[in-house]
Design a protein around this motif. Structure first.
Motif, PDB file in Angstrom:
ATOM      1  N   THR A 187     -24.271   7.099  -5.892  1.00 29.15           N
ATOM      2  CA  THR A 187     -25.125   8.211  -5.471  1.00 29.15           C
ATOM      3  C   THR A 187     -24.493   8.966  -4.301  1.00 29.15           C
ATOM      4  OG1 THR A 187     -27.058   6.910  -6.129  1.00 29.15           O
ATOM      5  CG2 THR A 187     -27.445   8.844  -4.753  1.00 29.15           C
ATOM      6  N   ALA A 188     -23.976   8.211  -3.326  1.00 33.39           N
ATOM      7  CA  ALA A 188     -23.328   8.826  -2.167  1.00 33.39           C
ATOM      8  C   ALA A 188     -22.090   9.606  -2.587  1.00 33.39           C
ATOM      9  CB  ALA A 188     -22.961   7.757  -1.142  1.00 33.39           C
ATOM     10  N   ARG A 189     -21.354   9.076  -3.562  1.00 32.98           N
ATOM     11  CA  ARG A 189     -20.158   9.768  -4.046  1.00 32.98           C
ATOM     12  C   ARG A 189     -20.539  11.055  -4.771  1.00 32.98           C
ATOM     13  NH1 ARG A 189     -17.219   9.034  -9.145  1.00 32.98           N
ATOM     14  NH2 ARG A 189     -15.108   9.858  -8.913  1.00 32.98           N
ATOM     15  N   GLN A 190     -21.598  10.981  -5.600  1.00 32.10           N
ATOM     16  CA  GLN A 190     -22.036  12.162  -6.351  1.00 32.10           C
ATOM     17  C   GLN A 190     -22.510  13.259  -5.410  1.00 32.10           C
ATOM     18  OE1 GLN A 190     -25.777  11.977  -8.399  1.00 32.10           O
ATOM     19  NE2 GLN A 190     -24.959  12.978 -10.226  1.00 32.10           N
ATOM     20  N   ALA A 191     -23.174  12.849  -4.324  1.00 33.10           N
ATOM     21  CA  ALA A 191     -23.709  13.827  -3.381  1.00 33.10           C
ATOM     22  C   ALA A 191     -22.655  14.320  -2.392  1.00 33.10           C
ATOM     23  CB  ALA A 191     -24.877  13.207  -2.617  1.00 33.10           C
ATOM     24  N   GLY A 192     -21.460  13.764  -2.464  1.00 29.27           N
ATOM     25  CA  GLY A 192     -20.395  14.175  -1.553  1.00 29.27           C
ATOM     26  C   GLY A 192     -20.541  13.609  -0.159  1.00 29.27           C
ATOM     27  N   LEU A 193     -21.360  12.541  -0.028  1.00 28.20           N
ATOM     28  CA  LEU A 193     -21.598  11.942   1.294  1.00 28.20           C
ATOM     29  C   LEU A 193     -20.584  10.866   1.629  1.00 28.20           C
ATOM     30  CD1 LEU A 193     -25.500  11.549   1.039  1.00 28.20           C
ATOM     31  CD2 LEU A 193     -24.209  13.380   2.185  1.00 28.20           C
ATOM     32  N   ASP A 194     -19.829  10.436   0.652  1.00 27.81           N
ATOM     33  CA  ASP A 194     -18.918   9.320   0.871  1.00 27.81           C
ATOM     34  C   ASP A 194     -17.563   9.600   0.220  1.00 27.81           C
ATOM     35  OD1 ASP A 194     -18.152   6.910   1.841  1.00 27.81           O
ATOM     36  OD2 ASP A 194     -19.715   5.741   0.845  1.00 27.81           O
ATOM     37  N   ASP A 195     -16.538   9.019   0.790  1.00 27.42           N
ATOM     38  CA  ASP A 195     -15.186   9.147   0.258  1.00 27.42           C
ATOM     39  C   ASP A 195     -15.084   8.338  -1.040  1.00 27.42           C
ATOM     40  OD1 ASP A 195     -12.500   9.134  -0.291  1.00 27.42           O
ATOM     41  OD2 ASP A 195     -11.860   8.618   1.741  1.00 27.42           O
ATOM     42  N   PRO A 196     -14.613   8.946  -2.140  1.00 27.91           N
ATOM     43  CA  PRO A 196     -14.469   8.196  -3.405  1.00 27.91           C
ATOM     44  C   PRO A 196     -13.599   6.950  -3.249  1.00 27.91           C
ATOM     45  CG  PRO A 196     -14.160  10.547  -3.776  1.00 27.91           C
ATOM     46  CD  PRO A 196     -14.248  10.358  -2.295  1.00 27.91           C
ATOM     47  N   LEU A 197     -12.690   6.977  -2.268  1.00 24.98           N
ATOM     48  CA  LEU A 197     -11.816   5.823  -2.066  1.00 24.98           C
ATOM     49  C   LEU A 197     -12.615   4.588  -1.660  1.00 24.98           C
ATOM     50  CD1 LEU A 197      -8.898   4.825  -2.022  1.00 24.98           C
ATOM     51  CD2 LEU A 197      -8.749   5.537   0.369  1.00 24.98           C
ATOM     52  N   ARG A 198     -13.731   4.778  -0.954  1.00 24.57           N
ATOM     53  CA  ARG A 198     -14.565   3.637  -0.554  1.00 24.57           C
ATOM     54  C   ARG A 198     -15.156   2.947  -1.776  1.00 24.57           C
ATOM     55  NH1 ARG A 198     -19.338   3.891   2.727  1.00 24.57           N
ATOM     56  NH2 ARG A 198     -19.091   1.658   3.029  1.00 24.57           N
ATOM     57  N   LEU A 199     -15.621   3.751  -2.726  1.00 23.55           N
ATOM     58  CA  LEU A 199     -16.162   3.187  -3.961  1.00 23.55           C
ATOM     59  C   LEU A 199     -15.080   2.414  -4.698  1.00 23.55           C
ATOM     60  CD1 LEU A 199     -18.133   2.890  -6.362  1.00 23.55           C
ATOM     61  CD2 LEU A 199     -17.378   5.144  -7.137  1.00 23.55           C
ATOM     62  N   ARG A 200     -13.905   3.016  -4.777  1.00 25.39           N
ATOM     63  CA  ARG A 200     -12.811   2.370  -5.509  1.00 25.39           C
ATOM     64  C   ARG A 200     -12.422   1.042  -4.853  1.00 25.39           C
ATOM     65  NH1 ARG A 200      -6.761   4.894  -6.431  1.00 25.39           N
ATOM     66  NH2 ARG A 200      -5.949   3.189  -7.679  1.00 25.39           N
ATOM     67  N   ARG A 201     -12.315   1.050  -3.527  1.00 23.63           N
ATOM     68  CA  ARG A 201     -11.942  -0.178  -2.811  1.00 23.63           C
ATOM     69  C   ARG A 201     -13.027  -1.251  -2.949  1.00 23.63           C
ATOM     70  NH1 ARG A 201      -7.741  -0.727   0.418  1.00 23.63           N
ATOM     71  NH2 ARG A 201      -6.454   1.074   0.965  1.00 23.63           N
ATOM     72  N   ALA A 202     -14.280  -0.839  -2.861  1.00 24.11           N
ATOM     73  CA  ALA A 202     -15.380  -1.797  -2.969  1.00 24.11           C
ATOM     74  C   ALA A 202     -15.407  -2.458  -4.346  1.00 24.11           C
ATOM     75  CB  ALA A 202     -16.720  -1.098  -2.701  1.00 24.11           C
ATOM     76  N   GLU A 203     -15.219  -1.659  -5.387  1.00 23.06           N
ATOM     77  CA  GLU A 203     -15.250  -2.213  -6.737  1.00 23.06           C
ATOM     78  C   GLU A 203     -14.009  -3.053  -7.016  1.00 23.06           C
ATOM     79  OE1 GLU A 203     -16.596  -3.163 -10.524  1.00 23.06           O
ATOM     80  OE2 GLU A 203     -17.571  -2.540  -8.676  1.00 23.06           O
ATOM     81  N   SER A 204     -12.836  -2.614  -6.510  1.00 27.16           N
ATOM     82  CA  SER A 204     -11.611  -3.411  -6.673  1.00 27.16           C
ATOM     83  C   SER A 204     -11.766  -4.765  -5.998  1.00 27.16           C
ATOM     84  CB  SER A 204     -10.407  -2.671  -6.080  1.00 27.16           C
ATOM     85  OG  SER A 204     -10.133  -1.486  -6.793  1.00 27.16           O
ATOM     86  N   THR A 205     -12.365  -4.768  -4.802  1.00 30.13           N
ATOM     87  CA  THR A 205     -12.575  -6.017  -4.069  1.00 30.13           C
ATOM     88  C   THR A 205     -13.530  -6.931  -4.832  1.00 30.13           C
ATOM     89  OG1 THR A 205     -12.236  -4.829  -1.990  1.00 30.13           O
ATOM     90  CG2 THR A 205     -13.279  -6.998  -1.855  1.00 30.13           C
ATOM     91  N   ARG A 206     -14.629  -6.356  -5.338  1.00 28.24           N
ATOM     92  CA  ARG A 206     -15.585  -7.157  -6.118  1.00 28.24           C
ATOM     93  C   ARG A 206     -14.909  -7.789  -7.317  1.00 28.24           C
ATOM     94  NH1 ARG A 206     -18.061  -7.628 -10.615  1.00 28.24           N
ATOM     95  NH2 ARG A 206     -16.980  -5.837 -11.490  1.00 28.24           N
ATOM     96  N   ARG A 207     -14.059  -7.011  -7.986  1.00 29.81           N
ATOM     97  CA  ARG A 207     -13.396  -7.514  -9.185  1.00 29.81           C
ATOM     98  C   ARG A 207     -12.441  -8.663  -8.851  1.00 29.81           C
ATOM     99  NH1 ARG A 207     -13.397  -4.501 -13.829  1.00 29.81           N
ATOM    100  NH2 ARG A 207     -11.162  -4.797 -14.250  1.00 29.81           N
ATOM    101  N   VAL A 208     -11.692  -8.530  -7.764  1.00 33.55           N
ATOM    102  CA  VAL A 208     -10.767  -9.605  -7.382  1.00 33.55           C
ATOM    103  C   VAL A 208     -11.541 -10.874  -7.028  1.00 33.55           C
ATOM    104  CG1 VAL A 208      -9.138 -10.355  -5.601  1.00 33.55           C
ATOM    105  CG2 VAL A 208      -8.875  -8.112  -6.651  1.00 33.55           C
ATOM    106  N   LEU A 209     -12.661 -10.719  -6.329  1.00 36.01           N
ATOM    107  CA  LEU A 209     -13.460 -11.882  -5.937  1.00 36.01           C
ATOM    108  C   LEU A 209     -14.129 -12.562  -7.127  1.00 36.01           C
ATOM    109  CD1 LEU A 209     -15.097 -10.527  -2.646  1.00 36.01           C
ATOM    110  CD2 LEU A 209     -13.372 -12.341  -2.845  1.00 36.01           C
ATOM    111  N   SER A 210     -14.180 -11.881  -8.266  1.00 28.94           N
ATOM    112  CA  SER A 210     -14.828 -12.466  -9.451  1.00 28.94           C
ATOM    113  C   SER A 210     -13.822 -12.905 -10.507  1.00 28.94           C
ATOM    114  CB  SER A 210     -15.816 -11.461 -10.063  1.00 28.94           C
ATOM    115  OG  SER A 210     -15.109 -10.361 -10.653  1.00 28.94           O
ATOM    116  N   LEU A 211     -12.537 -13.010 -10.132  1.00 29.81           N
ATOM    117  CA  LEU A 211     -11.504 -13.404 -11.103  1.00 29.81           C
ATOM    118  C   LEU A 211     -11.799 -14.778 -11.697  1.00 29.81           C
ATOM    119  CD1 LEU A 211      -8.146 -12.274  -9.417  1.00 29.81           C
ATOM    120  CD2 LEU A 211      -9.159 -11.368 -11.516  1.00 29.81           C
ATOM    121  N   LYS A 212     -11.724 -14.853 -13.014  1.00 27.28           N
ATOM    122  CA  LYS A 212     -11.921 -16.113 -13.729  1.00 27.28           C
ATOM    123  C   LYS A 212     -10.928 -16.185 -14.887  1.00 27.28           C
ATOM    124  CE  LYS A 212     -15.722 -17.851 -11.736  1.00 27.28           C
ATOM    125  NZ  LYS A 212     -15.616 -17.043 -10.499  1.00 27.28           N
TER     126      LYS A 212
END
Length: 410
Positions: free
Chosen positions: A6-31
């Motif tokens: 929502t923050a990315r769509q509204a232009g309130l947040d840097d898209p890079l933050r979303l990308r980093r957050a999701e990349s981090t979540r994915r690494v932490l869930s490696l199986k």
């Protein structure tokens, strides 16, 4: 996650933050993924793997049997369960196969039409991927432990080579000759790595317990030698001055931005260094089991916050937080010692190879549909209408099945 979107769509947040957050979540869930197999080609342990940086589609592997295999990592079936097929191999029946163990394989950084392999048969071969024939052959006096091509070089085409000889050899791809020798080590050179930040900066690790950083344009020797005590002579015994480890140093890896250098040694320690100053950051990773007498191939994540280190540790892969030293998890699945691992930055996946002759794929667990963040707003909407645009909600659903689409689609 919907808050980030929502923050990315509204232009309130840097898209890079979303990308980093999701990349981090994915690494932490490696199986270990039961739905993905990698063709079993090697009859002996797997020493080295490399994923091409151009398409992120092809993976090389080199084994103790001298065999080299190329795998296609793409899923063409459209089904969750699939096998990464070996599209071609340089097997024992090939006249060009290495006679002894392959220690390092690497794609040419700019084109999958070429790759380089080095072996205990004292040769390094530059291969034409199309014909699977060596286009160039370099011969050395001793076993080759490691070689590396710069991932960013535009002004040179040098391959750094570490062998049983203490001298580091620099081979030129353009001329097909050895053009320079770096003197300084007193033991066999177990690992060499070019900086991903400065194309003339090279790091080398040796059995003499030392790690040296070189500017290959200089003829006067190394820039500096890493010192685990940061120059504090009171903590260093006379024979341990300017040593990176209290044993053989057999692993090197720069972080993606080239600002830091990681080293591993047979003293069961891993250290993080400032690559510009050579300062030991003193991050404590605890005991990092390391029984390898040869090069240890470990890797660092890219695009996460914080970044993570993946290190073979016995029959597991240990995952550490880069800057805190915290042991995040142990990835268990191999039946014997793990010798190499490689991170795939496009999909936040990890591939590992070991003495059990298997290559295992560690894949992020898919996100479960999560709409709790929107519940309160949905309850306030008239007639159950959500405050989120329906088209946006549809993209959110795509996000949960194919993260890459959402990150890059507007």
């Amino acid at each position: 996650m919907l808050g980030f979107l929502t923050a990315r769509q509204a232009g309130l947040d840097d898209p890079l933050r979303l990308r980093r957050a999701e990349s981090t979540r994915r690494v932490l869930s490696l199986k270990l993924n039961p739905d993905r197999d990698v063709d079993r080609i090697h009859g002996n342990g797997i020493n080295t793997i490399d994923i091409d940086a151009v398409e992120g589609k092809y993976m090389l592997s080199g084994g103790a049997d001298g065999v080299i295999a190329i795998y296609d990592l793409e899923n063409y079936s459209g089904k969750p369960q699939y096998t990464c097929k070996a599209v071609c191999t340089v097997g024992r029946s090939s006249r060009y196969v290495h006679k002894f163990s392959v220690e390092t394989v690497q794609w040419y950084p700019y084109d999958t039409g070429m790759f380089v392999s080095s072996s205990f048969d004292k040769t390094m071969k530059v291969w034409d991927t199309e014909t699977l024939k060596p286009a160039e052959l370099f011969e050395f006096e001793g076993n080759i432990y490691s070689h590396h091509l710069s991932p960013i070089a535009r002004k040179h085409s040098l391959i750094a080579v570490g062998t049983k000889n203490p001298k580091i050899q620099l081979c030129d791809l353009k001329s097909g000759s050895r053009i320079h020798v770096l003197h300084g080590h007193r033991g066999e050179v177990l690992s060499v790595r070019w900086s991903p930040r400065y194309e003339h900066i090279l790091a080398s690790a040796s059995a003499d317990s030392k790690v040296k950083v070189w500017d290959v344009r200089r003829a006067s020797g190394s820039l500096f030698t890493l010192d685990q005590h940061n120059g504090d002579k009171s903590k260093a015994s006379s024979e341990a001055v300017n040593t990176a480890h209290n044993g053989r140093v057999n692993g090197l890896c720069f972080t993606g931005d080239g600002l830091y250098l990681l080293t591993t040694g047979t003293d069961d320690r891993m250290r993080l260094w400032n690559s510009a100053t050579g300062e030991n950051t003193l991050v404590n990773y605890g005991k990092v089991c390391n029984e390898s007498r040869k090069r240890l191939q470990f890797t660092v994540s890219r695009g996460c916050s914080p970044e993570f280190v993946f290190v073979p540790c016995g029959s597991s892969v240990a995952v550490y937080a880069l800057h805190t030293g915290e042991l995040v998890t142990m990835l268990r699945g191999h039946y014997n010692n793990v010798d190499c691992c490689e991170f795939h930055p496009d999909y936040q996946e990890l591939y590992s190879g070991g003495k059990d002759c298997n290559i295992l794929a560690w894949v992020p667990v898919l996100r479960v549909s999560d709409v709790e963040e929107e519940t309160s707003r949905e309850n306030k909407g008239a007639a159950g209408q959500s405050s989120v645009d329906p088209a946006f909600r549809m993209h959110g659903a795509v996000m949960k099945t194919d993260v890459g689409v959402c990150v890059w689609t507007h």
